[in-house]
Design a protein around this motif. Structure first.
Motif, PDB file in Angstrom:
ATOM      1  N   THR A   1       0.865  -1.191   0.000  1.00  0.00           N
ATOM      2  CA  THR A   1       0.000   0.000   0.000  1.00  0.00           C
ATOM      3  C   THR A   1       0.895   1.232   0.000  1.00  0.00           C
ATOM      4  O   THR A   1       1.696   1.411   0.931  1.00  0.00           O
ATOM      5  CB  THR A   1      -0.889   0.031   1.261  1.00  0.00           C
ATOM      6  N   PRO A   2       0.781   2.075  -1.039  1.00  0.00           N
ATOM      7  CA  PRO A   2       1.621   3.281  -1.044  1.00  0.00           C
ATOM      8  C   PRO A   2       1.246   4.198   0.113  1.00  0.00           C
ATOM      9  O   PRO A   2       0.101   4.203   0.560  1.00  0.00           O
ATOM     10  CB  PRO A   2       1.277   3.953  -2.388  1.00  0.00           C
ATOM     11  N   LEU A   3       2.202   4.959   0.588  1.00  0.00           N
ATOM     12  CA  LEU A   3       1.927   5.911   1.673  1.00  0.00           C
ATOM     13  C   LEU A   3       1.234   7.151   1.097  1.00  0.00           C
ATOM     14  O   LEU A   3       1.472   7.517  -0.065  1.00  0.00           O
ATOM     15  CB  LEU A   3       3.231   6.291   2.370  1.00  0.00           C
ATOM     16  N   PRO A   4       0.399   7.812   1.884  1.00  0.00           N
ATOM     17  CA  PRO A   4      -0.363   8.953   1.361  1.00  0.00           C
ATOM     18  C   PRO A   4       0.440  10.242   1.369  1.00  0.00           C
ATOM     19  O   PRO A   4      -0.032  11.264   1.879  1.00  0.00           O
ATOM     20  CB  PRO A   4      -1.544   9.017   2.334  1.00  0.00           C
ATOM     21  N   GLY A   5       1.632  10.207   0.868  1.00  0.00           N
ATOM     22  CA  GLY A   5       2.455  11.416   0.815  1.00  0.00           C
ATOM     23  C   GLY A   5       3.834  11.027   0.333  1.00  0.00           C
ATOM     24  O   GLY A   5       4.175   9.841   0.284  1.00  0.00           O
TER      25      GLY A   5
ATOM     26  N   SER B   1       7.496   9.955   0.137  1.00  0.00           N
ATOM     27  CA  SER B   1       8.266   9.179   1.117  1.00  0.00           C
ATOM     28  C   SER B   1       9.455   8.561   0.416  1.00  0.00           C
ATOM     29  O   SER B   1       9.467   7.365   0.126  1.00  0.00           O
ATOM     30  CB  SER B   1       7.388   8.093   1.738  1.00  0.00           C
TER      31      SER B   1
ATOM     32  N   ILE C   1      10.990   4.765   0.577  1.00  0.00           N
ATOM     33  CA  ILE C   1       9.993   3.786   1.031  1.00  0.00           C
ATOM     34  C   ILE C   1       8.857   3.773   0.009  1.00  0.00           C
ATOM     35  O   ILE C   1       8.255   4.811  -0.270  1.00  0.00           O
ATOM     36  CB  ILE C   1       9.418   4.170   2.425  1.00  0.00           C
TER      37      ILE C   1
ATOM     38  N   VAL D   1       3.773   0.311   2.550  1.00  0.00           N
ATOM     39  CA  VAL D   1       3.810  -0.609   3.687  1.00  0.00           C
ATOM     40  C   VAL D   1       3.050  -1.897   3.361  1.00  0.00           C
ATOM     41  O   VAL D   1       2.170  -1.907   2.491  1.00  0.00           O
ATOM     42  CB  VAL D   1       3.172   0.013   4.956  1.00  0.00           C
TER      43      VAL D   1
ATOM     44  N   LEU E   1       1.179  -5.252   5.643  1.00  0.00           N
ATOM     45  CA  LEU E   1       0.819  -5.688   6.992  1.00  0.00           C
ATOM     46  C   LEU E   1       1.551  -6.973   7.291  1.00  0.00           C
ATOM     47  O   LEU E   1       1.450  -7.943   6.541  1.00  0.00           O
ATOM     48  CB  LEU E   1      -0.682  -5.941   7.072  1.00  0.00           C
TER      49      LEU E   1
ATOM     50  N   GLN F   1       2.419  -9.500  10.602  1.00  0.00           N
ATOM     51  CA  GLN F   1       2.211  -9.841  12.010  1.00  0.00           C
ATOM     52  C   GLN F   1       1.456  -8.739  12.746  1.00  0.00           C
ATOM     53  O   GLN F   1       1.817  -8.339  13.852  1.00  0.00           O
ATOM     54  CB  GLN F   1       3.548 -10.121  12.702  1.00  0.00           C
ATOM     55  N   GLY F   2       0.439  -8.212  12.077  1.00  0.00           N
ATOM     56  CA  GLY F   2      -0.411  -7.223  12.719  1.00  0.00           C
ATOM     57  C   GLY F   2       0.154  -5.816  12.771  1.00  0.00           C
ATOM     58  O   GLY F   2      -0.442  -4.931  13.376  1.00  0.00           O
ATOM     59  N   GLU F   3       1.328  -5.599  12.211  1.00  0.00           N
ATOM     60  CA  GLU F   3       1.933  -4.261  12.245  1.00  0.00           C
ATOM     61  C   GLU F   3       2.255  -3.829  10.815  1.00  0.00           C
ATOM     62  O   GLU F   3       2.416  -4.670   9.927  1.00  0.00           O
ATOM     63  CB  GLU F   3       3.248  -4.284  13.046  1.00  0.00           C
ATOM     64  N   PHE F   4       2.359  -2.509  10.647  1.00  0.00           N
ATOM     65  CA  PHE F   4       2.780  -2.006   9.342  1.00  0.00           C
ATOM     66  C   PHE F   4       4.289  -2.166   9.210  1.00  0.00           C
ATOM     67  O   PHE F   4       5.044  -1.843  10.125  1.00  0.00           O
ATOM     68  CB  PHE F   4       2.419  -0.527   9.198  1.00  0.00           C
TER      69      PHE F   4
ATOM     70  N   PRO G   1       7.440  -1.103   6.701  1.00  0.00           N
ATOM     71  CA  PRO G   1       7.822  -0.295   5.523  1.00  0.00           C
ATOM     72  C   PRO G   1       8.600  -1.142   4.513  1.00  0.00           C
ATOM     73  O   PRO G   1       9.373  -2.021   4.904  1.00  0.00           O
ATOM     74  CB  PRO G   1       8.704   0.803   6.113  1.00  0.00           C
TER      75      PRO G   1
END
Lengths: 131, 670
Positions: A24-28, A30, A33, A36, A38, A40-43, A45
């Protein structure tokens, strides 16, 4: 194999290797990077190889993510195998690769680099400060 | 630190939390049985702490916990009565143990006496509780029971019998014979039921009658209004009841000697139905297991989302029933995720509850009356943060009390109220939990700090430094303007510890002050996850969430809007900026909706900006996860996985700043 070159990753720097999932691209902006995933439940990069010095150019698809200990996913094209020790004749990179690799040399007659997670993370932090 | 140690620390933390809550109960008038249950619980807690410390080799801590245990035992025996001043000393004692335990956790050496600052008060209490000359009274001989049964009573039980009879409470004997196979479960059930009718003093073994088999017990119960016929007897069980001691038979001479100033009866007549507090079963689960479960649930959520997307994409599959089922799964998953999150969270007030007794004690010791207020106790923070924030907070409060607030005479001379004010507030600001610690004292002495900073080589002489830079000197290791250390603060350690701890949590600390007006210490601690109510908006194909606390107004479907426009909203002229421009994304040609963002707790002076969006989708709860450092984007607090992809949650305060910057750039370009 990553970013069109042979790459060595020290096993102690490697958390795990997982199949790539859609990023998923970041909304700005970066730089460094690409987005991100997902994990193990975390984002987590995901590195944008194309933004690193010495890595410009079209990149091949990367079906694998090497998850480094500093919680950074590195897209990988292929896993080639293990080497016990750093091959002879490897030296500190003198070119722009120096920003993210700590050694460079020949592996099976091909140029290769040893990725240095600490240098890489510092480079990504510099990108953020410059933005 | 290895897992067994982590378990011990975590268990100690829980014990201290329980102890503080129980002490809180004793601060307000309570029926006798509640006081008794609370004191018993505190006795058990200190006993457990003593044992755990001894087991770990912390003998000085174990001795201190033993001393506190003795005080609670004296209360249990009725030799010390629960009063405000006693509760204050007990609170201070528990706090001293808790701080000591935190020190041990950080690898600090053991002090000789954890309770040193309380030695005078504890000594007085122990002296007060010593038996009077001639020994203590014992009315257990009044119990109509065989001598061998009486011998089985402990000192504590004898004291309770005496105290209850002097307090005119009849004592009953309840005999019951139980089946060998189930006696433990039945005895527990009966004991709980009996406790609802009065005070269960003792459970003693009894001889079975000739015609019965099984294990027999005698339950000694004190109750003014017994209703034992309501007890839940099973078929075949026979409950025998008898009055074993009548308080009317207590000689008047003994009753008169009992207490020159008898305490007011705690149980009013008629006795209200006793409240039943069922015992909760507590499970200890390693935090890592909860994390694994959270991650697994996230995976399940993604599978559900994938199924839902497939349903929507496949023609002819869009039936109400499966769509409804998937919606139900979504709601259920969110509920479970929220519950798991709550298991990791504690209310901020549990941090505040540690501070209150300390401030009271410092106020007494320093002779500085202070009005302490808290705000935001209902907010939640991760349990792991609570443990790490305790000590920094104690340092900050000590500093405010010792250095910040002036003595009453100095305050009066300055035209201030004799009583100082200390206000501690918590608020959620973007992805951070913000703590403000304000006092209305003398403020930092910036000139003295600058001189000290030059003396220590931290700053250079002859250069101009901003007040912020001078304030930050207080956070340097070894920095103190106090000539001599005292027992409260001023050793030059503390503020650097606070800084290290806060920065270690990824947070920030800011100091500011105004001469003679007071000081403010602001801590911003990032939260890794939270449940937030958000307004969902769309820009291009991306969905964003805006925390509702910062949304002042929403308007959609009106005229075409462009960044840089000026809007009239509720009689106010507001600038408009597109969300895309704020985030550095390609700007749209025009937008038709906007959201007025305001600073949290917005006042008349709050900054307000209209943020243009493509569409307002509605509101909903989202489970926020913060972004790791390398993926942080200005204006984004974190993300929440949703069916349509990740919903990015905006940090409204940051967006306000980005919007103002963007608008300024527009002006500069014109």
């Amino acid at each position: 194999m990553a970013a069109g070159r042979h790459l060595l990753l020290a096993t102690q720097d490697l958390r795990e290797v997982v199949a790539a999932s859609p990023i998923t691209p970041l909304p700005g902006p970066s730089k460094g990077i690409q987005g991100v995933v997902l994990h193990q439940g975390e984002f987590l990069p995901v590195l944008a190889w194309g933004d690193l010095p010495g890595c410009a150019g079209p990149l091949a698809p990367h079906p694998v993510l090497a998850v480094l200990r500093p919680r950074l996913a590195v897209p990988v094209e292929r896993m080639l195998g293990l080497v016990d020790t750093l091959p002879e004749g490897w030296v500190e990179p003198e070119n722009e690769t120096h920003a993210w690799a700590s050694a460079e040399g020949a592996l099976d007659d091909l140029r290769a680099a040893l990725l240095d997670p600490e240098r890489l993370v510092n480079l990504l932090r510099r990108f953020r400060l410059e933005a | 630190m290895d897992q067994p140690f982590n378990d011990v620390w975590s268990e100690c933390e829980d014990l201290f939390t329980q102890a503080r809550a129980t002490l809180g109960t004793l601060k307000t008038p309570q029926p006798a049985h509640v006081v008794q249950a609370s004191v018993n619980a505190l006795f058990r807690t200190t006993h457990t702490l003593k044992g755990m410390a001894g087991m770990l080799g912390f003998h000085s801590f174990s001795r201190a916990a033993h001393r506190m245990e003795d005080i609670f035992d004296l209360m249990r025996q009725g030799r010390l009565r629960s009063t405000d001043s006693l509760t204050d000393v007990l609170e201070a004692g528990i706090l001293a143990l808790e701080s000591g335990m935190e020190g041990l956790r950080r690898g600090r050496p053991e002090p000789d006496d954890y309770l040193l600052p309380l030695r005078r008060q504890l000594g007085e209490l122990e002296a007060l509780a010593r038996p009077t000359e001639g020994g203590s009274r014992d009315l257990t001989t009044m119990l109509d029971l065989p001598p061998e049964t009486l011998k089985a009573l402990s000192d504590y039980e004898r004291t309770r019998v005496t105290s209850l009879l002097l307090d005119s409470t009849p004592i009953h004997g309840l005999t019951v014979c139980l089946d060998y196979a189930t006696f433990d479960e039945r005895l527990r059930t009966l004991s709980e039921a009996v406790a609802m009718h009065g005070e269960l003093i003792s459970t003693l073994p009894a001889d079975p009658p000739e015609d019965r088999e099984g294990l027999c017990f005698l339950l000694l119960v004190a109750s003014a209004h017994p209703a034992f016929e309501e007890l839940p007897a099973l078929e075949g069980e026979v409950l025998g009841m008898a009055l074993v001691a009548d308080p009317a038979r207590v000689p008047d001479s003994l009753r008169a000697k009992a207490d020159p100033e008898p305490a007011p009866r705690l149980e009013p007549e008629p006795q209200p139905p006793p409240q039943h507090y069922p015992e909760m079963e507590i499970l200890r689960i390693p935090a890592q297991q909860v994390e694994v479960l959270e991650a697994r649930l996230m995976d399940v959520g993604q599978l559900r989302d994938a199924a839902s997307r497939w349903m929507r994409r496949t023609p002819g599959n869009l039936h109400d029933e499966p769509v409804g089922l998937l919606g139900g799964m979504q709601d259920g998953l969110l509920e479970v995720q929220k519950t798991l999150l709550q298991m990791r969270m504690v209310k901020v007030e549990s941090l505040f509850s540690r501070i209150e007794p300390m401030v009271k004690n410092l106020s007494r010791e320093l002779g500085k009356p202070v009005k302490l207020t808290f705000q935001g106790g209902e907010l939640e923070l991760e349990r792991s943060l609570l443990g790490r924030l305790g000590e920094p907070f104690l340092h900050l409060v000590r500093n405010a009390m010792d250095h910040g607030l002036e003595p009453p005479s100095e305050r009066v001379a300055q035209g201030k109220s004799e009583t100082g004010a200390l206000r501690i507030s918590a608020s959620q600001r973007g992805r951070n939990l913000r703590f403000d610690i304000r006092d209305d004292g003398r403020g930092f002495d910036l000139a003295r700090m600058e001189a000290r900073g030059i003396g220590l080589g931290l700053i250079k002489e002859g250069q101009h430094y901003t007040p912020e830079r001078i304030h930050r000197l207080a956070l340097e290791p070894g920095f103190s303007t106090q000539d001599q250390a005292n027992q409260i603060s001023g050793r030059g350690v503390g503020m650097d510890v606070v800084r290290a701890e806060v920065e270690g949590l990824g947070g920030e600390i800011h100091l500011s002050s105004e001469a003679k007006r007071g000081s403010l210490v602001r801590l911003a601690i990032p939260l890794s996850r939270a449940v937030l109510s958000c307004l969902r908006v769309r820009c291009d194909r991306q969905v964003f969430g805006i925390p509702l606390g910062n949304v002042h107004r929403v308007q959609a479907g009106r005229e075409i809007l462009r960044g840089g426009d000026q809007l009239e909203v509720l009689g106010k002229s507001l600038p408009l900026e597109s969300l895309q421009a704020c985030l550095g994304l390609p700007e749209p040609e025009a937008q038709r909706a906007f959201v007025v963002l305001t600073q949290q707790g917005g006042s008349a002076e709050s900054v307000e900006v209209a943020i243009g969006v493509d569409e307002v989708l509605g509101r909903g709860e989202v489970l926020l996860r913060s972004l790791p450092e390398l993926a942080r984007i200005p204006g984004i607090m974190g993300g929440s996985p949703q069916e349509e992809g990740i919903l990015w949650v905006l940090d409204p305060e940051a967006i306000l700043g980005l919007a103002m910057d963007s608008l300024m750039r527009r002006v500069a370009r014109v």
